[in-house]
Design an enzyme around this catalytic site. Structure first.
Site, mmCIF file in Angstrom:
data_model
loop_
_atom_site.group_PDB
_atom_site.id
_atom_site.type_symbol
_atom_site.label_atom_id
_atom_site.label_comp_id
_atom_site.label_asym_id
_atom_site.label_seq_id
_atom_site.Cartn_x
_atom_site.Cartn_y
_atom_site.Cartn_z
ATOM 1 N N LYS A 14 0.833 -1.214 0.000
ATOM 2 C CA LYS A 14 0.000 0.000 0.000
ATOM 3 C C LYS A 14 0.864 1.260 0.000
ATOM 4 O O LYS A 14 0.538 2.233 -0.670
ATOM 5 C CB LYS A 14 -0.947 0.014 1.211
ATOM 6 N N ARG A 89 -9.822 1.123 8.949
ATOM 7 C CA ARG A 89 -9.521 -0.260 9.337
ATOM 8 C C ARG A 89 -10.573 -0.867 10.242
ATOM 9 O O ARG A 89 -10.473 -2.051 10.592
ATOM 10 C CB ARG A 89 -8.209 -0.316 10.124
ATOM 11 N N ARG A 128 11.447 -6.765 4.685
ATOM 12 C CA ARG A 128 11.465 -5.336 5.008
ATOM 13 C C ARG A 128 12.066 -5.109 6.394
ATOM 14 O O ARG A 128 12.740 -4.113 6.626
ATOM 15 C CB ARG A 128 10.038 -4.772 4.953
ATOM 16 N N ARG A 134 11.712 -1.724 11.058
ATOM 17 C CA ARG A 134 10.512 -1.232 11.726
ATOM 18 C C ARG A 134 10.217 -2.065 12.958
ATOM 19 O O ARG A 134 10.298 -3.297 12.897
ATOM 20 C CB ARG A 134 9.335 -1.283 10.749
ATOM 21 N N ARG A 145 -0.441 -8.801 13.181
ATOM 22 C CA ARG A 145 -1.018 -7.773 12.291
ATOM 23 C C ARG A 145 -1.857 -8.413 11.193
ATOM 24 O O ARG A 145 -2.921 -7.893 10.827
ATOM 25 C CB ARG A 145 0.090 -6.901 11.696
HETATM 26 P P1 ADP Z 1 0.701 -2.005 7.946
HETATM 27 O O1 ADP Z 1 -0.375 -1.779 6.917
HETATM 28 O O2 ADP Z 1 1.889 -2.695 7.389
HETATM 29 O O3 ADP Z 1 0.204 -2.652 9.208
HETATM 30 P P2 ADP Z 1 0.803 0.856 8.627
HETATM 31 O O4 ADP Z 1 1.991 1.707 8.438
HETATM 32 O O5 ADP Z 1 -0.387 1.132 7.783
HETATM 33 O O6 ADP Z 1 1.331 -0.635 8.409
HETATM 34 O O7 ADP Z 1 0.341 0.894 10.160
HETATM 35 C C1 ADP Z 1 1.244 0.701 11.214
HETATM 36 C C2 ADP Z 1 0.516 0.727 12.564
HETATM 37 O O8 ADP Z 1 -0.087 2.010 12.778
HETATM 38 C C3 ADP Z 1 -0.638 -0.251 12.712
HETATM 39 O O9 ADP Z 1 -0.202 -1.550 13.079
HETATM 40 C C4 ADP Z 1 -1.435 0.412 13.837
HETATM 41 O O10 ADP Z 1 -0.815 0.250 15.095
HETATM 42 C C5 ADP Z 1 -1.339 1.881 13.457
HETATM 43 N N1 ADP Z 1 -2.426 2.295 12.539
HETATM 44 C C6 ADP Z 1 -2.267 2.760 11.279
HETATM 45 N N2 ADP Z 1 -3.452 3.063 10.720
HETATM 46 C C7 ADP Z 1 -4.394 2.755 11.650
HETATM 47 C C8 ADP Z 1 -5.822 2.823 11.671
HETATM 48 N N3 ADP Z 1 -6.518 3.267 10.605
HETATM 49 N N4 ADP Z 1 -6.451 2.438 12.790
HETATM 50 C C9 ADP Z 1 -5.769 1.999 13.858
HETATM 51 N N5 ADP Z 1 -4.439 1.900 13.915
HETATM 52 C C10 ADP Z 1 -3.742 2.281 12.812
#
Ligand code: ADP
Length: 195
Positions: A14, A89, A128, A134, A145
């Site tokens: 994404k 989400r 990654r 990360r 996740r």
């Molecule tokens: P990925 O899609 O690989 O899990 P992201 O960078 O999108 O990585 O998100 C990293 C973290 O940020 C998530 O695991 C969560 O803790 C938090 N996060 C991001 N977007 C949201 C969201 N829309 N709602 C709740 N937590 C979020």
């Protein structure tokens, strides 16, 4: 096509695809994950409060996420459109996005669903982890996740399917191949979207 959600599991690409597609559409890419990581990196009060939760791969509470997203969408560059990566989400976030768009007199143009199998995703995220370090790319947190995505987020696709907004794209391939697929489905839905 100016108001787009890029949907899909962790590791599906994404971030990479969202950045490129946003340029093609002429809109800002807005990643809630990036916004949260910036808070953690800058040591803001919010970042300090959330860092353990994010490192564990848990979702940030909706109230916090929704407030942050609303503030970001209120910035001038998002007025004419946006590409959302990693939001919504949860069902609550879907409702909040609908509410914000209705208030602005607009609506979503498409939900692009990027797909790949869990074993591919796990492998990519582990790679990654080696490249970027990360905090949430450890084997246990990656599995958590993915499980959270399947339990809490994937079912939301049905809500957007009901509104006939979902465009499905295979996320397995090179970044260029996946980009081309995204451009193609968008062009099929709305030929004038890409100038
Ligand atoms: P990925 O899609 O690989 O899990 P992201 O960078 O999108 O990585 O998100 C990293 C973290 O940020 C998530 O695991 C969560 O803790 C938090 N996060 C991001 N977007 C949201 C969201 N829309 N709602 C709740 N937590 C979020």
């Amino acid at each position: 096509m100016k108001r787009v959600v890029l949907f899909g599991p962790p590791g599906v690409g994404k971030g990479t695809q969202g950045g490129r597609l946003a340029v093609a559409l002429g809109v800002p890419a807005i990643s809630t994950g990036d916004l949260f990581r910036a808070h953690v990196k800058n040591g803001t009060e919010l970042g300090t409060r959330l860092s353990a939760l994010i490192a564990a791969g848990d979702y940030v509470p909706d109230s916090i996420t929704n407030t942050m997203l609303a503030e970001r969408l209120a910035e001038p560059d998002a007025a004419a459109g946006f590409l959302l990566d990693g939001y919504p989400r949860t069902a609550d976030q879907v409702a909040e996005l609908d509410r914000l768009l209705a208030l602005a007199g607009t609506s979503l143009d498409a939900v692009l669903l990027l797909a790949a199998d869990d074993d591919v995703l796990e492998e990519r995220l582990l790679k990654r982890a080696a490249d970027q370090g990360r905090a949430d790319d450890t084997p246990e947190v990656i599995r958590h996740r993915l499980a959270l995505y399947h339990a809490e987020t994937e079912p939301l696709v049905a809500l957007y399917d009901a509104a006939d907004l979902v465009l499905r794209v295979d996320g397995v391939g090179t970044p260029d191949q996946v980009h081309e697929r995204l451009i193609e489905v968008i062009g099929q839905k709305e030929p004038s979207a890409l100038s």
